[in-house]
Every structure is written in C-alpha cells, then in structure tokens.
Design a protein around this motif. Structure first.
Motif, short mmCIF file in Angstrom:
data_model
loop_
_atom_site.label_atom_id
_atom_site.label_comp_id
_atom_site.label_asym_id
_atom_site.label_seq_id
_atom_site.Cartn_x
_atom_site.Cartn_y
_atom_site.Cartn_z
N PRO A 49 -8.55 -14.24 -19.88
CA PRO A 49 -8.77 -13.41 -21.08
C PRO A 49 -8.09 -12.05 -21.00
CG PRO A 49 -10.79 -14.54 -20.52
CD PRO A 49 -9.82 -14.83 -19.40
N LEU A 50 -8.10 -11.43 -19.81
CA LEU A 50 -7.45 -10.13 -19.67
C LEU A 50 -5.94 -10.25 -19.78
CD1 LEU A 50 -7.45 -7.15 -19.14
CD2 LEU A 50 -7.80 -7.60 -16.70
N VAL A 51 -5.36 -11.29 -19.14
CA VAL A 51 -3.91 -11.49 -19.24
C VAL A 51 -3.49 -11.70 -20.69
CG1 VAL A 51 -2.03 -13.08 -18.64
CG2 VAL A 51 -3.67 -12.37 -16.89
N SER A 52 -4.20 -12.55 -21.39
CA SER A 52 -3.83 -12.86 -22.78
C SER A 52 -4.10 -11.69 -23.71
CB SER A 52 -4.59 -14.10 -23.25
OG SER A 52 -4.20 -15.24 -22.50
N MET A 53 -5.12 -10.90 -23.38
CA MET A 53 -5.41 -9.72 -24.20
C MET A 53 -4.24 -8.75 -24.19
SD MET A 53 -8.66 -7.14 -23.85
CE MET A 53 -7.94 -6.16 -22.51
N GLY A 54 -3.68 -8.49 -23.01
CA GLY A 54 -2.52 -7.61 -22.95
C GLY A 54 -1.29 -8.24 -23.57
N ALA A 55 -1.12 -9.55 -23.37
CA ALA A 55 0.07 -10.22 -23.89
C ALA A 55 0.07 -10.25 -25.42
CB ALA A 55 0.14 -11.65 -23.34
N ILE A 56 -1.11 -10.38 -26.02
CA ILE A 56 -1.16 -10.44 -27.48
C ILE A 56 -0.74 -9.10 -28.08
CG2 ILE A 56 -3.50 -9.68 -28.02
CD1 ILE A 56 -2.05 -12.92 -29.34
N LEU A 57 -1.05 -8.01 -27.38
CA LEU A 57 -0.59 -6.70 -27.85
C LEU A 57 0.92 -6.58 -27.71
CD1 LEU A 57 -3.24 -4.17 -26.49
CD2 LEU A 57 -3.00 -5.05 -28.80
N GLY A 58 1.44 -7.01 -26.56
CA GLY A 58 2.88 -6.93 -26.34
C GLY A 58 3.65 -7.75 -27.34
N GLY A 59 3.10 -8.90 -27.75
CA GLY A 59 3.81 -9.76 -28.69
C GLY A 59 3.64 -9.33 -30.13
#
Length: 629
Positions: free
Chosen positions: A375-385
């Motif tokens: 969840p933490l990895v995807s949370m940051g990735a969704i912002l980057g994308g």
C-alpha cells in the motif's frame, strides 16, 4: 549604450558572471516568505477546523470543530441528501461569488501564476476555503490540501501586491504560501518544496527556491503548536533491502499505479465532458454530482470525506478485502464524477487512498515484506503517475510515514508510474484543465542553449564597415556593390582608430540618398550615423544578447571584442540566434555510431568507413559566413 561605455560595462560584468543570477533582493522576499509561512499555517488550521465543523453539523447535528469521519453517521438513506445540499451551496457560491473556487486548487494556482501575473483576488482567499470546507464537510470525497494550496497561495499573492514587486517575485510568494499550506497540513516540508518546484515555480533558481523552502520550514515548525507533529500516517517497520524479487514486485506495482493514474485522469475529464453536455447551467452540476456522492456513501460510507482514517488503516494493513474493493470501485467513481462536476476539493488525499487500496490488492499476490508495504509503495507511485511529479511522490510518502527504508522501492515504483503516464497521456490531471482553458504548459526542464553558447560562435565575420569621414554617396555605392555581403542590413561606422563610433542601416542610407542625391557627396557618415548604438560582445552569452534585443527592440548588433578597445569583430542578428537552436536540435535528432567493432579479418564495408550525420555542418561549431534575413 555607446561602444566605450559598453566595453567598460562589459569588462566589469564579466567578473560578475556566475552560476546563479540571484541578488540580495532574495533576502527581503525570504523574510516576507517566513511571515507568509506562519499565515498559511493558520489558514491550514482554520480550514481543517472548518471541515470538522461542517462534518459534525451535517452528519451528527452538533457544533464541534474536531475532525470526524462521515462514515459513522446514523442518518441512513437521508445521508444521500447531505452532499447534494452541500454541493448546491458550492454551486451558488461559484456563480455569485467567484467561479475560480471550482476545481481542486492546483490548476487554478498554476493559471494564476502563468496567465494572471501571480495576482489573486482577495475574494478568493475567503471563498475558496469556505466552499471547500462545505464540500468536504458534507461528504465530498476530496482532500483539504488543494484548497489549502490555493488559499495559502492567495494570501501570499495578496501580501506581495502591497509591495512594488515584479511578477516573478509575486509568483515566489504565491508559491511560498501554497507550499507552506501543504507543509502545515501534512507535516511534509520537503515534499511541499518539491511540489512547488515540479508544479508551480516553473524554474529551479535560488531566488525562488530559498523563500519557498523557508516558508515551508516555518509552516512545519508552526504546525507543531497548532496541529502537532508527524508522521501523519505511521506504518509498521519494513526491511531495508527486499532483494531482486521484491524489486520485481515494485516494477509491477509501478506499472499498475501508472495504469490506474491514466484511468483516473481519463475518468475525471470524461465526467467533465458529460456534464458539459447537460442543457443546464454549470451552477447545478455540483448538486448532480452530489447525488452520486450520496449514493456511493450509502453503499460504502468510508468513501465520504477526506478519509485520513481510512488511509491510516490501509497503511497499517489490517483491513478486510472489502475495504480495498470499496475504495477502488466506489471512492474512485464518486471522486471522478464529483470532481468532473466542478465542485471544490483537493486530489492528494483521494489519490493516497486509492493508491493504498491498489497496494492492498497487490499484497495478495506479491511477496510479503510486512503489513502496509505494498500500500505504501503504490500510494507514492500513484502520486508520481497522476501528478507527473515522481520526486514529490517519493519524498511525500517518506515524510507521511517516516519509513525511510522505503526509499528504493518508492524510487522504482514512482518513476515507472511516471513513465507509464508520460507515454500514454499527453497531459496530467492538473495540466489537462489548463489546456481546456486554451493554454499550453510544458513540464520539461532543460538547459537553454542560449545560456551556454557565446556570440563568437554564431556571429558573422564577413562584414562591411564604413569610415566616419566617408560620404553618403560612397556608402550608397558600396552597399550596392558585389563586395557587400548578402543580407547585411546594419553597417558599423568606424572612427580614425578603427573603433566603433556609430551605425547606419541600409534603409537609412537608401532613403537619404534618394532624398538628397545632389548633396550626397558632401554629407559625411558621421553626421547621419546613430552615435550610441546597441552592441554585443564576442564572449557574451547569447541569452544576454536576446534580452538586450527584447529591451531595445533592435535585432542586429555590431560585435566588439572583449578587451574594451571598441574594435569591431563581427555582427550578430536575430537570425544568428536561431542558428544556435540548430545545435540543440542536432543533439536531439542526429544519430551516429561513435564506437564500432572492427573485425580482425575481412574487408570493411563502405558503411563501416563513413558515418553520415544529419545537420553535420553545425557539428563542430557554426560557420562564420551564414546569411541573415
């Protein structure tokens, strides 16, 4: 600028050239930015209290400013009406107050910076936080950060308007207020500065970065006394190294986040297009969107409001699968519809929630590295994308959780999500709205070739010069002779010591000769030449020449040597500066094989011996005899 005074100025300015152009003016602006940081902290505190007030009033019928989740309400089916009423009030405020309160804040801040000279009307500083508090407090699936960014920026802009500042200085204080508001909301000072650089400043210069950083740091300190310290979302500890198998999972998570980012962006603007087709005034659109919010909240109450408690639970990893599904299906749907309707609210908190829910689904089949890892990895990735801000996504996730062991997984996932959306979408969720208003914004930062190329590399050395004691008749015949280079429109006039004393133009010579042909043999060039011409210097950066052309309105300058004796060494024109771009284009487009594998036996082919490169005329510099327009 005369030749002599220009040369003296040039000798002194050479010593002043450095890596940066920042002056001592940054000091008073930084001091004002610190004040703006304190004000923005109170703005953030006030907005969060206001959201709590409207949430308690709407769902629990009590007067209280403490933060509460709409998910625990006991209104039953009547809860559908709450977001409808709230959205209708926002629509009224937008129509009769200010239309600029519509949207999620960041595109409006960008538009104020780029198109309005960083000027924000004071009315917006009041209407934006109130409308956002009503929207979120009545169940709107938004975050508070977008309105806080816009409101903090509005206060920074208003303060700057009381001073004699340039548009660039007003922009700095606007962004300082915006980033300070985000820093106070999330206790994330560094990522707030990064979002300012990646989304709002459109430059990376000390003159703007220093005041913004000081404002963000001030807000984070002031937050301690108003809202407490971070982290906002504490998580269980995670391993410092996850191995190749774990990094492979980060690749999957990054690409999945990029795909979800693209779907969310397309969904928001598909909803906006749908509302555009309705045969009613846009004032009613938020209320229609509120109907969907109410229905979604009835199915999945956690989809309502900011949802910080849900994000915290997702990162702790102790929620059932139905929560993941509810966020991805219900929260995302009502968020896209409501945002497309033009109501007021932010995007960061919903993106955090949807990214964490995506990671929760991925944790089912990806390797286990502890609760809340994916969840933490995807949370940051969704912002980057979604926001096309990978550095912000990485640092933001770290500051929200204080789990610095996640740096490497976030680095891989955020930039892969960024890669996916860059290749699949022309614009981000932020810049698409600006594009729909008739503007274009490029988010790429690169070194301008005019900064690193000098006049000596593009100037023309085949130049006709005229003596100051020469006559108009001699000059007229000379410029029409075969000796005159094609395309030369400006002619330097030299004194007895071959120093530059003035300039005359081709049109000036022709018109005077036609009007005074009988006296042409007696009129000296020293009488008609411009005595204090604009000049350039051989070792001057082209950027300085471009700025001088813009200031003076002249597009052709004689070029003097840098010694300071006023001797002319060439001419430079606007067309020559365009040739400087050719080198940059060649670097971008020309392809060649630099290193080759030579076979020890066998004959070399013609292809192995010769390398052809498009635009090779400019590979080793610029020709000194190219013509001018």
């Amino acid at each position: 600028m005369s030749a002599h005074s220009g040369a003296q100025h040039r000798k002194s300015s050479l010593k002043e050239l450095g890596d940066f152009t920042t002056t001592v003016k940054v000091i008073p602006i930084s001091l004002i930015a610190i004040v703006v940081g304190v004000i923005s902290t109170f703005v953030a505190w006030f907005l969060l209290k206001l959201i709590g007030f409207f949430t308690n009033l709407s769902y629990y019928h009590r007067f209280d400013t403490s933060f509460a989740s709409p998910a625990g309400n006991q209104l039953g089916v009547y809860a559908i009406a709450v977001p409808v009423v709230g959205s209708f009030i926002v629509g009224l405020m937008a129509r009769y107050g200010s239309e600029r309160i519509r949207g999620h804040g960041i595109p409006e801040a960008i538009e104020s910076i780029l198109m309005n000279g960083s000027r924000v009307h004071p009315r917006l500083a009041v209407l934006k936080p109130v409308s956002a508090a009503i929207s979120i407090g009545t169940g709107g699936p938004f975050g508070a950060e977008g309105p806080i960014i816009m409101t903090g920026g509005a206060f920074g802009s208003m303060i700057s308007q009381f001073f004699h500042f340039t548009s660039a200085e007003r922009r700095t204080l606007l962004v300082a207020g915006a980033c300070a508001g985000m820093s106070a909301t999330f206790a994330a000072p560094l990522s707030s500065v990064l979002i300012g650089v990646e989304l709002l400043l459109f430059e990376w210069k000390p003159r703007s970065a220093i005041p913004v950083a000081l404002a963000s740091a001030t807000a984070c300190v002031a937050r301690r006394y108003l809202l407490g310290l971070g982290p906002l979302f504490p998580v269980p500890s995670h391993p410092a190294f996850i191995g190749l198998y774990g990094l492979g999972g980060c690749v999957v998570a990054g690409l999945a986040a990029g795909a979800l980012s693209a779907l969310l962006t397309l969904g928001v603007y598909a909803a906006e297009d749908m509302f555009q087709k309705l045969p009613i005034h846009w004032m009613w659109w938020p209320a229609i969107g509120g109907v969907f919010v109410g229905l979604g909240g009835l199915l999945f109450p956690q989809a309502l409001g900011v949802g910080y408690d849900t994000i915290r639970a997702l990162l702790q990893g102790n929620v059932p699968f139905t929560i993941f599904a509810g966020v991805l299906l219900v929260k995302s749907s009502i968020w896209m519809i409501s945002l497309g309707s033009g109501t007021s609210g932010g995007v960061l908190a919903p993106l955090l929630m949807m990214g964490a829910a995506l990671g929760g689904v991925e944790s089912i089949f990806l390797p286990n590295f502890g609760l809340g890892f994916w969840p933490l990895v995807s949370m940051g990735a969704i912002l980057g994308g979604t926001m096309r801000s990978p550095f912000t996504g990485i640092v933001f996730a770290l500051e929200l959780t204080h789990d610095f062991n996640m740096l490497l997984p976030l680095l891989v996932a955020c930039f892969l999500a960024h890669l996916f959306t860059v290749l699949t979408l022309k614009r981000s969720i932020l810049t698409e709205k600006i594009s729909r208003r008739g503007y274009h914004l490029s988010r790429e930062y690169a070194l301008d070739p005019l900064e690193i190329l000098f006049v000596r590399e593009v100037m023309r050395t085949n130049v006709v010069v005229l003596p100051c004691d020469g006559t108009l008749e001699d000059a007229y015949h000379l410029i029409h002779s075969s000796k005159s280079p094609k395309g030369q429109h400006l002619f330097p006039v030299l004194g007895s010591g071959n120093e530059l004393t003035g300039v005359v133009t081709r049109n000036q010579l022709v018109q005077l000769y036609q009007q005074m042909q009988a006296q042409a043999s007696t009129i000296r060039l020293s009488e008609i030449a411009t005595q204090k011409p604009q000049v350039a210097f051989a070792d001057e950066p082209l950027r300085a020449v471009v700025n001088r052309m813009a200031d003076s309105g002249f597009t052709r300058f004689p070029v003097l040597d840098s010694i300071g004796n006023g001797k002319i060494v060439g001419m430079v024109a606007l067309n020559d500066l365009l040739h400087a771009r050719t080198r940059n284009l060649e670097d971008e487009r020309a392809r060649e094989r630099v290193l080759r594998i030579r076979m020890p036996f066998g004959r070399q082919t013609k292809e192995q011996k010769i390398t052809l490169t498009e635009g090779s005329d400019f590979r080793n510099g610029f020709r000194s005899d190219h013509s001018q327009d």
